[in-house]
Design a protein around this motif. Structure first.
Motif, PDB file in Angstrom:
ATOM      1  N   ASN A  36      -7.418 -43.713 -16.099  1.00 33.02           N
ATOM      2  CA  ASN A  36      -7.768 -45.187 -16.023  1.00 33.02           C
ATOM      3  C   ASN A  36      -9.355 -45.240 -15.480  1.00 33.02           C
ATOM      4  OD1 ASN A  36      -8.453 -47.543 -14.576  1.00 33.02           O
ATOM      5  ND2 ASN A  36      -6.220 -48.150 -15.030  1.00 33.02           N
ATOM      6  N   THR A  37     -10.294 -45.651 -15.967  1.00 29.36           N
ATOM      7  CA  THR A  37     -11.614 -45.679 -15.538  1.00 29.36           C
ATOM      8  C   THR A  37     -11.857 -47.353 -15.455  1.00 29.36           C
ATOM      9  OG1 THR A  37     -12.209 -43.778 -16.581  1.00 29.36           O
ATOM     10  CG2 THR A  37     -14.038 -45.469 -15.718  1.00 29.36           C
ATOM     11  N   SER A  38     -12.123 -47.969 -14.491  1.00 31.38           N
ATOM     12  CA  SER A  38     -12.672 -49.383 -14.293  1.00 31.38           C
ATOM     13  C   SER A  38     -13.807 -49.619 -13.791  1.00 31.38           C
ATOM     14  CB  SER A  38     -11.758 -50.190 -13.489  1.00 31.38           C
ATOM     15  OG  SER A  38     -11.487 -49.624 -12.270  1.00 31.38           O
ATOM     16  N   PHE A  39     -14.293 -50.448 -13.902  1.00 35.37           N
ATOM     17  CA  PHE A  39     -15.589 -50.942 -13.325  1.00 35.37           C
ATOM     18  C   PHE A  39     -15.722 -52.402 -12.887  1.00 35.37           C
ATOM     19  CE2 PHE A  39     -17.061 -51.809 -17.644  1.00 35.37           C
ATOM     20  CZ  PHE A  39     -17.923 -52.747 -17.489  1.00 35.37           C
ATOM     21  N   SER A  40     -16.575 -52.574 -11.825  1.00 37.28           N
ATOM     22  CA  SER A  40     -16.756 -54.130 -11.383  1.00 37.28           C
ATOM     23  C   SER A  40     -18.298 -54.604 -11.126  1.00 37.28           C
ATOM     24  CB  SER A  40     -15.992 -54.485 -10.218  1.00 37.28           C
ATOM     25  OG  SER A  40     -16.253 -53.604  -8.955  1.00 37.28           O
ATOM     26  N   SER A  41     -18.499 -55.602 -11.429  1.00 37.60           N
ATOM     27  CA  SER A  41     -19.880 -56.101 -11.074  1.00 37.60           C
ATOM     28  C   SER A  41     -19.853 -57.202 -10.092  1.00 37.60           C
ATOM     29  CB  SER A  41     -20.784 -56.485 -12.267  1.00 37.60           C
ATOM     30  OG  SER A  41     -21.913 -57.177 -11.789  1.00 37.60           O
ATOM     31  N   LYS A  42     -19.937 -57.352  -8.743  1.00 39.40           N
ATOM     32  CA  LYS A  42     -19.895 -58.547  -8.014  1.00 39.40           C
ATOM     33  C   LYS A  42     -21.249 -59.074  -7.563  1.00 39.40           C
ATOM     34  CE  LYS A  42     -15.471 -57.315  -7.473  1.00 39.40           C
ATOM     35  NZ  LYS A  42     -14.505 -57.882  -8.496  1.00 39.40           N
ATOM     36  N   LYS A 146       1.377 -31.878 -11.735  1.00 37.81           N
ATOM     37  CA  LYS A 146       0.490 -32.474 -12.098  1.00 37.81           C
ATOM     38  C   LYS A 146      -0.753 -32.552 -11.249  1.00 37.81           C
ATOM     39  CE  LYS A 146       3.782 -35.630 -14.496  1.00 37.81           C
ATOM     40  NZ  LYS A 146       4.329 -36.901 -14.433  1.00 37.81           N
ATOM     41  N   ILE A 147      -1.975 -32.851 -11.735  1.00 43.03           N
ATOM     42  CA  ILE A 147      -3.086 -32.906 -10.913  1.00 43.03           C
ATOM     43  C   ILE A 147      -3.552 -34.576 -11.108  1.00 43.03           C
ATOM     44  CG2 ILE A 147      -5.530 -32.224 -10.695  1.00 43.03           C
ATOM     45  CD1 ILE A 147      -4.511 -29.640 -11.873  1.00 43.03           C
ATOM     46  N   LEU A 148      -3.809 -35.182  -9.866  1.00 41.71           N
ATOM     47  CA  LEU A 148      -4.225 -36.518  -9.599  1.00 41.71           C
ATOM     48  C   LEU A 148      -5.878 -36.382  -9.233  1.00 41.71           C
ATOM     49  CD1 LEU A 148      -3.842 -39.764  -9.879  1.00 41.71           C
ATOM     50  CD2 LEU A 148      -3.116 -39.396  -7.506  1.00 41.71           C
ATOM     51  N   ILE A 149      -6.571 -36.923 -10.007  1.00 40.12           N
ATOM     52  CA  ILE A 149      -7.850 -36.857  -9.827  1.00 40.12           C
ATOM     53  C   ILE A 149      -8.394 -38.241  -9.536  1.00 40.12           C
ATOM     54  CG2 ILE A 149     -10.561 -36.499 -10.268  1.00 40.12           C
ATOM     55  CD1 ILE A 149      -9.329 -34.187 -11.849  1.00 40.12           C
ATOM     56  N   THR A 150      -8.885 -38.786  -8.281  1.00 40.13           N
ATOM     57  CA  THR A 150      -9.587 -40.282  -8.167  1.00 40.13           C
ATOM     58  C   THR A 150     -10.700 -40.100  -7.542  1.00 40.13           C
ATOM     59  OG1 THR A 150      -8.462 -40.282  -5.961  1.00 40.13           O
ATOM     60  CG2 THR A 150      -7.028 -41.207  -7.677  1.00 40.13           C
ATOM     61  N   SER A 151     -11.829 -41.210  -7.910  1.00 40.45           N
ATOM     62  CA  SER A 151     -13.102 -41.272  -7.726  1.00 40.45           C
ATOM     63  C   SER A 151     -13.428 -42.524  -7.560  1.00 40.45           C
ATOM     64  CB  SER A 151     -13.692 -40.470  -8.408  1.00 40.45           C
ATOM     65  OG  SER A 151     -15.185 -40.576  -7.982  1.00 40.45           O
ATOM     66  N   ALA A 152     -14.415 -42.994  -6.718  1.00 45.04           N
ATOM     67  CA  ALA A 152     -15.055 -44.378  -6.706  1.00 45.04           C
ATOM     68  C   ALA A 152     -16.865 -44.009  -6.497  1.00 45.04           C
ATOM     69  CB  ALA A 152     -14.584 -45.194  -5.531  1.00 45.04           C
ATOM     70  N   PHE A 153     -17.470 -44.603  -7.059  1.00 44.76           N
ATOM     71  CA  PHE A 153     -18.991 -44.209  -7.283  1.00 44.76           C
ATOM     72  C   PHE A 153     -19.594 -45.362  -7.986  1.00 44.76           C
ATOM     73  CE2 PHE A 153     -17.166 -42.278 -11.038  1.00 44.76           C
ATOM     74  CZ  PHE A 153     -18.248 -42.548 -11.852  1.00 44.76           C
ATOM     75  N   GLN A 154     -20.946 -45.407  -7.610  1.00 45.09           N
ATOM     76  CA  GLN A 154     -21.659 -46.278  -7.939  1.00 45.09           C
ATOM     77  C   GLN A 154     -22.579 -45.889  -9.467  1.00 45.09           C
ATOM     78  OE1 GLN A 154     -24.587 -48.611  -5.319  1.00 45.09           O
ATOM     79  NE2 GLN A 154     -22.696 -49.102  -4.032  1.00 45.09           N
ATOM     80  N   VAL A 155     -22.958 -46.772 -10.406  1.00 46.42           N
ATOM     81  CA  VAL A 155     -23.830 -46.336 -11.430  1.00 46.42           C
ATOM     82  C   VAL A 155     -24.884 -47.491 -11.281  1.00 46.42           C
ATOM     83  CG1 VAL A 155     -24.462 -46.129 -13.909  1.00 46.42           C
ATOM     84  CG2 VAL A 155     -22.155 -45.442 -12.746  1.00 46.42           C
ATOM     85  N   ALA A 156     -26.127 -47.154 -11.230  1.00 47.62           N
ATOM     86  CA  ALA A 156     -27.226 -48.077 -11.367  1.00 47.62           C
ATOM     87  C   ALA A 156     -27.635 -47.965 -12.864  1.00 47.62           C
ATOM     88  CB  ALA A 156     -28.591 -47.417 -10.508  1.00 47.62           C
ATOM     89  N   ALA A 173     -24.642 -57.309 -11.235  1.00 49.50           N
ATOM     90  CA  ALA A 173     -25.033 -56.457 -10.312  1.00 49.50           C
ATOM     91  C   ALA A 173     -25.732 -55.567 -10.810  1.00 49.50           C
ATOM     92  CB  ALA A 173     -23.862 -56.020  -9.521  1.00 49.50           C
ATOM     93  N   GLN A 174     -26.815 -55.059 -10.086  1.00 52.92           N
ATOM     94  CA  GLN A 174     -27.727 -53.926 -10.532  1.00 52.92           C
ATOM     95  C   GLN A 174     -26.982 -52.564 -10.141  1.00 52.92           C
ATOM     96  OE1 GLN A 174     -30.732 -54.572 -12.647  1.00 52.92           O
ATOM     97  NE2 GLN A 174     -29.336 -56.457 -12.527  1.00 52.92           N
ATOM     98  N   ASN A 175     -26.101 -52.352  -9.297  1.00 51.99           N
ATOM     99  CA  ASN A 175     -25.281 -51.122  -9.002  1.00 51.99           C
ATOM    100  C   ASN A 175     -23.857 -51.509  -9.516  1.00 51.99           C
ATOM    101  OD1 ASN A 175     -27.221 -49.224  -8.181  1.00 51.99           O
ATOM    102  ND2 ASN A 175     -27.728 -50.812  -6.618  1.00 51.99           N
ATOM    103  N   ILE A 176     -23.260 -50.819 -10.499  1.00 52.22           N
ATOM    104  CA  ILE A 176     -21.819 -50.918 -11.025  1.00 52.22           C
ATOM    105  C   ILE A 176     -21.010 -50.034 -10.365  1.00 52.22           C
ATOM    106  CG2 ILE A 176     -20.381 -51.213 -12.721  1.00 52.22           C
ATOM    107  CD1 ILE A 176     -22.632 -53.401 -12.889  1.00 52.22           C
ATOM    108  N   GLN A 177     -20.014 -50.878  -9.530  1.00 53.03           N
ATOM    109  CA  GLN A 177     -18.851 -50.101  -8.990  1.00 53.03           C
ATOM    110  C   GLN A 177     -17.927 -49.290 -10.075  1.00 53.03           C
ATOM    111  OE1 GLN A 177     -19.088 -49.394  -5.619  1.00 53.03           O
ATOM    112  NE2 GLN A 177     -20.975 -50.651  -5.865  1.00 53.03           N
ATOM    113  N   VAL A 178     -17.714 -48.061 -10.008  1.00 53.17           N
ATOM    114  CA  VAL A 178     -16.645 -47.448 -10.984  1.00 53.17           C
ATOM    115  C   VAL A 178     -15.575 -46.812 -10.141  1.00 53.17           C
ATOM    116  CG1 VAL A 178     -16.413 -45.783 -12.775  1.00 53.17           C
ATOM    117  CG2 VAL A 178     -18.858 -46.977 -12.400  1.00 53.17           C
ATOM    118  N   LYS A 179     -14.367 -46.802 -10.638  1.00 49.48           N
ATOM    119  CA  LYS A 179     -13.228 -46.341 -10.180  1.00 49.48           C
ATOM    120  C   LYS A 179     -12.626 -45.639 -11.214  1.00 49.48           C
ATOM    121  CE  LYS A 179     -12.282 -49.325  -6.385  1.00 49.48           C
ATOM    122  NZ  LYS A 179     -11.465 -50.432  -5.875  1.00 49.48           N
ATOM    123  N   ALA A 180     -12.135 -44.404 -10.739  1.00 49.92           N
ATOM    124  CA  ALA A 180     -11.499 -43.372 -11.930  1.00 49.92           C
ATOM    125  C   ALA A 180     -10.100 -42.897 -11.385  1.00 49.92           C
ATOM    126  CB  ALA A 180     -12.147 -42.327 -12.214  1.00 49.92           C
TER     127      ALA A 180
END
Length: 187
Positions: A36-42, A146-156, A173-180
């Protein structure tokens, strides 16, 4: 369909491993093709959210190498017009159909033991045909095989030459918030 996705991801991982010279008979691979990869622009004018539940990820626990691949057209939006604009106008998904990350977890981890770790992976992050060197921070949890990997970062957007027309500039938004969030199982 799933078999062909798994084969494509496995091929991608094998190419990555062979390019880095880390292939060995002892390699242990964990994977998912339903990450699951999601992104948001606020912005004050509009919130945009999208989710991709078909992200492919593979981790070589022997070397720490990780490869992530997602089809841009697999992102879904509540507003279908936003989804169309995302694919046609901003991401140019016909021309740049996938985003990838290929790198290595920088911390030594005992994958045979349950536990939770703060980790970072350093590698090549490609979006919209532009590759950047990135270090992405996250958490890695080992539990019940099982291995669970989570991350949250920005993409300009500017880092990947994603242009936003002036008419909608204040709505995106010029910087998009990404969660994985990826749950990997042994191959």
């Amino acid at each position: 369909m799933i078999r062909s996705l798994l084969m494509a991801l496995t091929t991608y991982a094998l190419v990555l491993i062979s390019l880095t010279g880390s292939a060995s008979a002892q390699s242990i691979l964990f994977y998912t093709n339903a990450g699951n990869t999601s992104f948001s622009s606020k912005t004050p004018l509009e919130d945009i959210d999208a989710e991709n539940k078909k992200t492919q990820a593979i981790l070589n626990t022997t070397t720490g190498e990780v490869a992530i691949r997602m089809n841009m057209k697999d992102f879904s939006f509540e507003n279908k017009l936003m989804q169309e604009h995302f694919n046609e106008n901003y991401m140019e998904s016909g021309k740049y159909p996938v985003a990838t990350f290929a790198g290595k977890i920088t911390k030594t981890i005992d994958y045979s033991q349950n536990g939770e770790y703060d980790v970072s992976a350093t590698g090549k992050f490609t979006v919209h045909g532009v590759t950047q060197n990135r270090t992405i921070e996250g958490k890695l949890k080992i539990e019940s095989g099982k291995i669970l990997i989570t991350s949250a970062f920005q993409v300009a957007l500017a880092d990947h030459k994603i242009e936003v027309p002036q008419i909608v500039f204040v709505k995106i938004a010029q910087n998009i918030q990404v969660k994985a969030q990826y749950v990997l199982t042994k191959k």
